[in-house]
Design a protein around this motif. Structure first.
Motif, PDB file in Angstrom:
ATOM      1  N   LEU A 241      12.696   0.690   0.809  1.00 27.07           N
ATOM      2  CA  LEU A 241      11.475   0.406   0.071  1.00 27.07           C
ATOM      3  C   LEU A 241      10.349   1.039   0.881  1.00 27.07           C
ATOM      4  CD1 LEU A 241      12.149  -3.339  -0.848  1.00 27.07           C
ATOM      5  CD2 LEU A 241      12.762  -1.268  -2.111  1.00 27.07           C
ATOM      6  N   ALA A 242       9.932   2.221   0.445  1.00 23.28           N
ATOM      7  CA  ALA A 242       9.065   3.062   1.260  1.00 23.28           C
ATOM      8  C   ALA A 242       7.601   2.688   1.159  1.00 23.28           C
ATOM      9  CB  ALA A 242       9.252   4.534   0.871  1.00 23.28           C
ATOM     10  N   GLY A 243       7.234   1.850   0.168  1.00 32.64           N
ATOM     11  CA  GLY A 243       5.827   1.539  -0.005  1.00 32.64           C
ATOM     12  C   GLY A 243       5.041   2.801  -0.298  1.00 32.64           C
ATOM     13  N   GLN A 244       3.997   3.035   0.492  1.00 34.57           N
ATOM     14  CA  GLN A 244       3.183   4.225   0.315  1.00 34.57           C
ATOM     15  C   GLN A 244       3.331   5.168   1.508  1.00 34.57           C
ATOM     16  OE1 GLN A 244      -0.688   3.144  -1.155  1.00 34.57           O
ATOM     17  NE2 GLN A 244      -1.284   5.276  -1.524  1.00 34.57           N
ATOM     18  N   ALA A 245       4.503   5.128   2.142  1.00 32.81           N
ATOM     19  CA  ALA A 245       4.799   6.124   3.161  1.00 32.81           C
ATOM     20  C   ALA A 245       4.697   7.516   2.550  1.00 32.81           C
ATOM     21  CB  ALA A 245       6.183   5.891   3.745  1.00 32.81           C
ATOM     22  N   CYS A 246       5.105   7.615   1.286  1.00 35.20           N
ATOM     23  CA  CYS A 246       4.865   8.794   0.459  1.00 35.20           C
ATOM     24  C   CYS A 246       4.306   8.300  -0.868  1.00 35.20           C
ATOM     25  CB  CYS A 246       6.143   9.582   0.205  1.00 35.20           C
ATOM     26  SG  CYS A 246       6.795  10.425   1.659  1.00 35.20           S
ATOM     27  N   ASP A 247       3.339   9.035  -1.411  1.00 40.43           N
ATOM     28  CA  ASP A 247       2.752   8.596  -2.675  1.00 40.43           C
ATOM     29  C   ASP A 247       3.736   8.709  -3.826  1.00 40.43           C
ATOM     30  OD1 ASP A 247       0.303   7.844  -1.648  1.00 40.43           O
ATOM     31  OD2 ASP A 247      -0.649   9.770  -2.037  1.00 40.43           O
ATOM     32  N   VAL A 248       4.532   9.776  -3.832  1.00 34.92           N
ATOM     33  CA  VAL A 248       5.458  10.023  -4.940  1.00 34.92           C
ATOM     34  C   VAL A 248       6.805  10.459  -4.394  1.00 34.92           C
ATOM     35  CG1 VAL A 248       3.659  10.577  -6.636  1.00 34.92           C
ATOM     36  CG2 VAL A 248       4.596  12.393  -5.200  1.00 34.92           C
ATOM     37  N   ALA A 249       7.835  10.315  -5.217  1.00 36.32           N
ATOM     38  CA  ALA A 249       9.193  10.621  -4.790  1.00 36.32           C
ATOM     39  C   ALA A 249       9.359  12.084  -4.401  1.00 36.32           C
ATOM     40  CB  ALA A 249      10.172  10.251  -5.898  1.00 36.32           C
ATOM     41  N   SER A 250       8.651  12.985  -5.086  1.00 38.70           N
ATOM     42  CA  SER A 250       8.796  14.402  -4.765  1.00 38.70           C
ATOM     43  C   SER A 250       8.279  14.709  -3.366  1.00 38.70           C
ATOM     44  CB  SER A 250       8.075  15.270  -5.801  1.00 38.70           C
ATOM     45  OG  SER A 250       6.709  14.946  -5.867  1.00 38.70           O
ATOM     46  N   ASP A 251       7.253  13.988  -2.905  1.00 37.45           N
ATOM     47  CA  ASP A 251       6.776  14.176  -1.529  1.00 37.45           C
ATOM     48  C   ASP A 251       7.865  13.795  -0.534  1.00 37.45           C
ATOM     49  OD1 ASP A 251       4.331  14.992  -2.481  1.00 37.45           O
ATOM     50  OD2 ASP A 251       3.284  13.118  -2.026  1.00 37.45           O
ATOM     51  N   TYR A 252       8.549  12.692  -0.808  1.00 35.47           N
ATOM     52  CA  TYR A 252       9.643  12.281   0.066  1.00 35.47           C
ATOM     53  C   TYR A 252      10.753  13.324   0.049  1.00 35.47           C
ATOM     54  CZ  TYR A 252      13.143   9.382   2.350  1.00 35.47           C
ATOM     55  OH  TYR A 252      14.082   8.909   3.230  1.00 35.47           O
ATOM     56  N   SER A 253      11.061  13.845  -1.133  1.00 36.92           N
ATOM     57  CA  SER A 253      12.130  14.831  -1.262  1.00 36.92           C
ATOM     58  C   SER A 253      11.838  16.081  -0.445  1.00 36.92           C
ATOM     59  CB  SER A 253      12.317  15.198  -2.743  1.00 36.92           C
ATOM     60  OG  SER A 253      13.359  16.133  -2.895  1.00 36.92           O
TER      61      SER A 253
END
Length: 234
Positions: free
Chosen positions: A182-194
């Motif tokens: 549960l990443a919270g706002q570590a990244c705003d959107v999933a594509s940023d995490y990807s």
């Protein structure tokens, strides 16, 4: 209580992030999502929705809220059933239900990084009355770094959006399950995490934050976000 850990997403409304904050030149509607974790040792709630009480925030973000109690009821849960809360950070759109839970469930532990709570209490950070509601006590459990708060449930510092931001890693209790972050706002959107995960794994692109290696060590099978309904999977 079931012996199998499970996670349910709670939709607690949305707001509009103005173009000045998106980095794209365009405004963006964003969901406000919380997560209910059913664990053999009790129910945990990750974030509590959009808070009220500030005219600037109302005008700037135009929030639309879903009551936390209604969202919990739809999941078959009452506030009194919760055994702990984890806030990824203390901005108003993540802690809206904290005062209510402090009233309905006195003593309910709320896990937060100590540096995050100190920043919030220093002022000019969030809506102060959500952090320390007048006449009510929020039972903060201050953490200084990583902590396993339940067996297989680990808070991991993920600074960036705020210095005291944290994410929650939930390991499965069933053989067929997968690790969920549960990443919270570590990244705003999933594509940023990807994009960041690929850069970290391949050693290409911009350097990933130090905490990327720690999250990768858990080998997550899915990553969920506070403001994006999309789900990252390997």
């Amino acid at each position: 209580m079931s012996e199998e850990t499970s996670i349910r997403r709670l939709d607690l409304g949305h707001f509009v992030r103005p173009a000045t904050e998106t980095g794209t030149g365009h405004a963006r509607a964003e969901a406000a999502l919380a997560y209910l974790v059913r664990h053999p040792q009790g129910l945990l709630l990750f974030d509590t929705g959009i808070g009220a009480g500030d005219a600037y925030a109302e005008d700037h973000y135009r929030p639309r809220r879903r009551e936390l109690t209604a969202a919990l009821a739809a999941a078959g849960v009452a506030p009194q059933d919760l055994t702990a809360v984890v806030n990824c950070h203390l901005h108003f759109d993540h802690i809206g239900g904290n005062p209510l839970l402090g009233e309905l469930r006195p003593g309910l532990p709320v896990f937060v990084q100590a540096r995050e709570l100190a920043a919030a209490r220093a002022g000019d950070y969030t809506i102060d009355a959500l952090v320390d509601p007048p006449g009510r006590a929020v039972a903060y459990e201050e953490l200084d770094g990583e902590a396993e708060i339940r067996p297989g449930v680990t808070v991991v510092p993920t600074p960036g959006h705020t210095d005291g931001h944290q994410s929650l890693v939930v390991e499965p209790t069933a053989p067929s399950g997968c690790v969920t972050v549960l990443a919270g706002q570590a990244c705003d959107v999933a594509s940023d995490y990807s994009h960041a995960e690929l850069a970290h794994r391949t050693g290409s692109g911009p350097a990933a934050p130090p905490w990327w290696a720690r999250l990768a060590a858990f080998a997550p099978g899915r990553v969920l976000f506070a403001h994006d309904r999309a789900v990252w999977t390997p």
